[in-house]
Design an enzyme around this catalytic site. Structure first.
Site, PDB file in Angstrom:
ATOM      1  N   CYS A 131      -9.307 -20.841 -11.073  1.00  0.00           N
ATOM      2  CA  CYS A 131      -9.180 -19.896 -12.193  1.00  0.00           C
ATOM      3  C   CYS A 131     -10.385 -18.955 -12.259  1.00  0.00           C
ATOM      4  CB  CYS A 131      -9.047 -20.673 -13.506  1.00  0.00           C
ATOM      5  SG  CYS A 131      -8.973 -19.615 -14.952  1.00  0.00           S
ATOM      6  N   CYS A 134     -11.639 -18.236 -15.823  1.00  0.00           N
ATOM      7  CA  CYS A 134     -12.420 -19.327 -16.428  1.00  0.00           C
ATOM      8  C   CYS A 134     -13.819 -19.420 -15.800  1.00  0.00           C
ATOM      9  CB  CYS A 134     -11.733 -20.680 -16.216  1.00  0.00           C
ATOM     10  SG  CYS A 134      -9.957 -20.661 -16.392  1.00  0.00           S
ATOM     11  N   ASP A 135     -13.913 -19.290 -14.492  1.00  0.00           N
ATOM     12  CA  ASP A 135     -15.157 -19.630 -13.794  1.00  0.00           C
ATOM     13  C   ASP A 135     -15.885 -18.447 -13.161  1.00  0.00           C
ATOM     14  OD1 ASP A 135     -14.654 -22.310 -14.376  1.00  0.00           O
ATOM     15  OD2 ASP A 135     -13.437 -22.567 -12.575  1.00  0.00           O
TER      16      ASP A 135
END
Ligand code: NAP
Length: 297
Positions: A131, A134-135
């Site tokens: 992701c 997200c990261d």
């Protein structure tokens, strides 16, 4: 125990739309979700093809849909449905309890595929990610790789190109599966290097990712990267759909009314056997499933 008219499993776009339509048809609705509302759409940095929204982040679109779902009066149950027992009513089991419903709509989508190469699991969370939204911020100003050639991979590469020094986009064929507008944007980005006909061999590093090894034209190539984002599609989770008829790839077979082979059980969204998997087609499936499930009660 309360018997719901319709239980919807999965609060992605298919499930949330099903819940909205079922409530508008006057049915009582339980909407189950094991993670957070929105499904895979939440990790989309930018969505450009949902009509009337122009550009919107997946998170914002998910929030809007979820607000409409709860305003419509669906009971949101943040539990994982682990078993679905046929019968009349149908019985749903979660680790927290049991629920009854006269009809069920399965909208659990897909789970992200793995590459099954050395380093992938060992370095998961230490440079390996599924992701970018997200990261990605952890790798600001650094060099990263994205693996895959579909809409998701190219969207992730574009998002990362705005944060990272450079992005290596690795695809196993010489043509992308992604739509051409995304391919054009990737080529215009300036800091995305394409590696076509390149197979990932291993993700390397001791404590964290330090490189990605590829095989291209019979040769090994090492890319020095700090992170590898894997975006190679997904497959339906098989547990809940064990009892329904599926195609050879494991996707649920439905008829035009979104009925599965099990009486009272419908399916909608990416877990279905179908040609086009988009947010709008997931929503359409959800609406069709809910209207037919409702009128059959
Ligand atoms: P996808 O379209 O199935 O693409 C998966 C990609 O991963 C393909 O390019 C595939 O290569 C590659 N791949 C699969 N297994 C691999 C392996 N073992 N090693 C290396 N590469 C591998 O998946 P997706 O991009 O996650 O998209 C899922 C669905 O959501 C699609 O229907 C997509 O259109 C939709 N979606 C739409 C949007 C949008 O409209 N903006 C955004 C995201 C997703 P091959 O091409 O060689 O098979």
């Amino acid at each position: 125990m309360k018997t719901y008219d319709i239980a919807v499993i999965g609060a992605g776009p298919a499930g949330m739309t099903a819940a909205i339509y079922a409530r508008r048809a006057g049915k009582s609705v339980a909407l189950f979700e094991k993670n957070y509302p929105g499904g895979q759409m939440v990790s989309a940095h930018e969505i450009e093809n949902y009509p009337a929204e122009g550009k919107i982040s997946g998170f914002d679109l998910a929030e809007k849909m979820f607000a409409q779902t709860t305003e419509a009066g669906a009971d949101y149950i943040g539990e994982e449905v682990t078993a679905l027992e046929p019968g009349s009513p149908l019985r749903l089991k979660t680790p927290q309890g049991e629920y009854l419903a006269r009809a069920v709509i399965i909208a659990t989508g897909t789970v992200r595929s793995r590459l099954n190469i050395p380093g992938e699991e060992r370095l998961n969370g230490r440079g390996v990610s599924w992701c970018a939204t997200c990261d990605g911020a952890f790798y600001r100003g650094r060099e990263v790789a994205v693996i895959g050639g579909g809409n998701s991979a190219l969207s992730e590469a574009l998002y990362l190109s705005s944060l990272c020094k450079s992005v290596h986009l690795v695809h196993r064929r010489d043509q992308y599966r992604a739509e051409s507008s995304l391919v054009e944007r990737v080529r215009a980005a300036g800091n995305i290097t394409e590696h076509l006909c390149a197979l990932p061999v291993s993700i390397d590093g001791e404590e964290k990712v330090t490189s990605l090894t590829l095989e291209q034209n019979g040769r090994r190539l090492r890319l020095d990267v700090d992170a590898v984002f894997i975006s190679v599609g997904g497959k339906p989770e098989q547990n809940l759909i064990a009892g329904v008829e599926k195609d050879t790839n494991g996707y649920v077979k439905t008829d035009e009314q979104m009925r599965t082979s099990l009486p009272g059980v419908y399916a909608a969204g990416d877990n279905n056997s179908k040609q086009v998997r988009q947010i709008v087609t997931a929503c359409a499936d959800g609406a069709i499933a809910a209207l037919n499930a409702g009128s059959a009660l």
